[in-house]
Each structure stands twice: as C-alpha cells, then as structure tokens.
Write a protein that holds these residues in place. Sequence first.
Motif: not given
Length: 348
Positions: A226-227, A270-272, A287-293
């Motif tokens: 995403l970055l 904040r995520i890492l 679930a956290p990975v799917m929410y990132m986009p």
Amino acid sequence: MDMGSMTIEGGLTADYVRGTWDPAELPGIYQELGCAADNCTSHFQEFTQHATWFCNGSANVFEGGNWIGHVFPGTLFIIWSAHWLLSFVRQYYEQLLNSEPYTSRTCFRVLWFPKHWPLESAIKVSLPPLCMLLELWLAHKGGYRRLICGGEARAGHMIGNHINNWQHAAMYPGFIISGMVELLSLKVALPQGLSQAVLAVGFVCEALLMGLHKKHAPRDVMVHALLFYGMMSSAIFSGLEAGWPHNPLLTAGRIAGTALQGAWFIATARILYEGKDAWDVTGGDMAPVMYMPILFLILALVMIVVITLAFLVGFFIYRPPRPPVTSTTLARREGAMGLPDRPQPEFQ
C-alpha cells in the motif's frame, strides 16, 4: 544447523531457530529475549519468513524499524503536501484572475517569504542529506550503520539489522537531485517539463524501494504494498505533469498522492509498532491484513475531500469572475452531466 555456511550461536534462542528446542524451554526463551509469549511468537514467525543475521552469527529475531522511523518521514510528506496544496490553490486562482493559463510547478513560494527566494528547492537539497545521516549514523548509539561485517564470524556478509536503514536512506537521493534541477533552472533554460520528470523519478525510486522491500509475512507485505501504491500515484501524476503542464487536476493528483503516502507512513507506525490488539496477527489471523486496504482507501478519499475543500475556500477568498456562457462551454457542461447532445438545426 548450518544456514548458508553460517552457524547459529547463542543459548535457548539459537536452539529455537535450529529447531532443537524443547517446549518446556519456552519461558526461558521469552526471558532471554525479554518479551511476552505472544509477542515472541509473532517475532519468531516473521523471522522464519525473512531471516537476517548479526555479524557474530546469531539470529536477528527482532527485526529493525521503529515508530519514529516511520512517523518522521510521514510527517515530512504531509507538511510538504500541505505546502503544495496551499501554494497550488493560490497559484491557480491568481492565474485565473489574471487570465493566464495554469502551468504546473514542482516548487512554490514558501508562505509569505519573497517570491525570488527558492526556499523549497534549497530545503529539498539540504534536508534529505540530514535524513540520510539520521538513518545511517546520528540516530544510533552504536554510531555509523556499516553495511558489511568486519572480522566477525560473518566477515564479508551484509549486516542484517542494518540493511533496513540503508533501504530507507536510499529513498532520499532522488529528491536531492530534483531540488538541484530546480535550482539550476533558475539560471539555465532547461527543457520544459524536466523538473516534473525528475521529481517523478524521485518518487519512482522510493516506490521501488518500498515495493521491493522484500517481506513475506502477510502483514508486512500488505503494509509495504500500500505504501508502494501511494508513492507510485505521486510518480505517475508528476510524470503526466511533464507532458500536460496546463492541467491542474494532475497537480492535485500529485499532491493527494504525496499526502497519502505520508499518512500511510504514520499508519504503518501505528500498525507495526504500537502493539495494538486490533493489528495482532498472532496465530495467522488475517483480519487485520484484510482491513488495511479499507483504511488506505479511506485515507485516499479524505485527501480528495481536503483538496476539494481547499479549492472551495480559495474560491470564496479570490472570488474569480464567472466565465461567459458560450455554446462551447454549455456543451461541455451538458456532456459532463451526461445529457444528450442538442439536435442540430436542419437547413433546407
């Protein structure tokens, strides 16, 4: 266990990496590393995905990177994009009032300093070297982050816990060159669009570094992907500006992309590095990975809204005259609204 002609050393942690540990020894491993059980487990999982090593041959279970190392560049990009946005709106409406065609720029007047002071270009040339020094030297108690091991067990090999600093430092040279081209253009007649093209190359360089920042754990892959998209959007719009310098929407896109990558740098911190339960992927939780986009797209939409609001504020400040309504402008408006073409009169 021999991995690439390198023997792992160092107590219970080494036994874990070798695969010769006993489950009863896990509390001892956690104590040795100074971390809680869940936190240690996630670090071990990430290590098995992309292993790096210290010069003495021990495993670098705790990979590099920290909160401030992502918030600092993210803040710089947000400040840079805010400066661009304010200057862009001012330039757009001033040229509109003077009946001049809009022409894109890669550097603007800084606040209310004299117009002939190339402050932005000078900052581009001087600030990135300081950021590189912070990455490779000034921000580390151990001094310079050398790249190659010396007379240790892994002599001649790259230092695993330093390579992240080198990758981050390599983001900046493209912007230094961009600032140098802008300063040179003040004295030399350079080809039109060269400043935009060089700035695009600077964004491409940092985008490739993040996109090729080899990670295999799903959370790390998504964060860096995403970055990469945010950085490439800035590069694409900057490159298009080189060919179409009179289209203000391309400048707006470049500004939105720059603000987006700054916001995502801070989101990455904040995520890492804040240890929030919502972003914990222990046990393979996707679930956290799917929410990132979703979060990334929300930030992108916020940037679009902010730019639109900035134009509305500029409109009420400058009060540009309405263009006269002609058949051509009326046809454009109707086409933009999806209305059918007006029937043409028939001549006998």
